[in-house]
Design an enzyme around this catalytic site. Structure first.
Site, PDB file in Angstrom:
ATOM      1  N   CYS A  74       1.043  -1.210  -0.132  1.00 36.07           N
ATOM      2  CA  CYS A  74      -0.182  -0.139   0.214  1.00 36.07           C
ATOM      3  C   CYS A  74       1.362   1.312   0.279  1.00 36.07           C
ATOM      4  O   CYS A  74       1.661   1.080   0.786  1.00 36.07           O
ATOM      5  CB  CYS A  74      -0.913  -0.188   1.579  1.00 36.07           C
ATOM      6  SG  CYS A  74      -1.552   1.181   1.013  1.00 36.07           S
ATOM      7  N   CYS A 184      -0.670   4.175  -6.697  1.00 35.81           N
ATOM      8  CA  CYS A 184      -1.408   3.131  -5.473  1.00 35.81           C
ATOM      9  C   CYS A 184      -1.428   1.989  -6.452  1.00 35.81           C
ATOM     10  O   CYS A 184      -0.878   1.840  -7.346  1.00 35.81           O
ATOM     11  CB  CYS A 184      -2.338   3.688  -6.383  1.00 35.81           C
ATOM     12  SG  CYS A 184      -4.166   3.004  -5.104  1.00 35.81           S
TER      13      CYS A 184
END
Length: 285
Positions: A74, A184
């Site tokens: 992440c 991302c």
């Protein structure tokens, strides 16, 4: 027995499955434990204290399951808390970062785009990457508002998603960029949509493979790789037959469905409860 322990991988939701795919391709014989913190996704617009509390809580939960390494799949969690995790957990911790350096090296127009969450773009770690590796390349940074939520729901190509994605990419195209950094781990699942919207004009930088290579290096250095013999040299793109466990703090059937939709993984996810770790900041002297 330590070598046979699983590798822990976690994300705020399903985006880290893109990293899981790269890890499995590089290490097909390793057991993997994937944790999606979907009950609290997305992290992208959360404050620092919340992200830190969730990240440390999940890190400790994975450690209690005796993983031999943790991949923070992440960008937002890495940007805000990977240093804290490394201080508090005694095991290899691999984070993910936007590919600013390769983008700056490869861009011919000297303009590159970055698509990431608002929290990642605002973080000190991201801005340090720009300062250190950006050089003379201009980076046009765009927050992908709403895109993570859509991917969490399995929507990677509806008219609404295409419209949102197009709005994010247009300023990057207008600036003359020839390179796009996916900042991302959710966004690689929009790769086909990006190519359609941009008429394949942009060279895409996705760091999933680089993360997998770094994990291989760390486990090799620590002699923690499972000894699978010659077969280890032949990576398959499907997540079998090595053991894979999927867990989520959210809806388990949803993760099962999304993993099948995005990766072709046929594994029943489990629901788990993971408490946030209290974060105490030192009082000023």
């Amino acid at each position: 027995m330590r070598n046979a322990a699983p590798i822990g991988v976690f994300d705020s939701g399903v985006g880290g499955l893109s990293v899981l795919r790269a890890i499995h391709a590089a290490l097909p014989d390793e057991a993997l434990l994937y944790c999606a913190d979907s009950c609290y996704a997305p992290y992208g617009e959360r404050d620092d204290a919340f992200i830190a509390a969730r990240t440390l809580g999940i890190g400790r939960w994975l450690a209690s399951r005796h993983v031999k390494a943790i991949v923070v799949a992440c960008n937002t969690a890495t940007a805000h808390t990977v240093s804290m995790l490394r201080e508090r957990l005694q095991m290899p911790i691999i984070g993910v970062e936007p590919g600013i350096k390769p983008a700056a090296l490869q861009s011919r127009t000297r303009v590159a785009g970055v698509l990431a969450t608002a929290s990642t773009l605002q973080s000190a770690r991201f801005n340090a990457l720009l300062a250190q590796y950006g050089g003379d390349c201009r980076f046009v940074c765009q927050a992908g508002h709403g895109l993570v939520d859509a991917i969490e729901a399995g929507d990677i190509g509806s008219p609404v998603v295409m419209q949102r994605l197009s709005a994010c990419l247009q300023p990057i195209l207008d600036a003359g960029a020839d390179t796009l950094v996916l900042g991302c781990t959710h966004y690689p699942f929009l790769l086909d949509a990006v190519r359609m919207i941009t008429a394949d004009r942009l060279h895409i930088i996705d760091t999933g493979d680089a993360i997998a290579r770094q994990l291989v290096r760390r486990l090799t250095d620590l002699q923690l790789l499972i000894d699978a013999g010659p077969a280890a040299a032949h990576a398959e793109l499907t997540l079998a037959p090595a053991p894979l466990r999927l867990v989520t703090t959210g809806d388990a059937p949803q993760l099962t469905r999304i993993a099948w939709q995005l990766l072709g993984v046929d594994a029943a996810a489990e629901h788990v409860e993971i408490a946030s770790e209290p974060i105490y900041f030192d009082a000023p002297a």
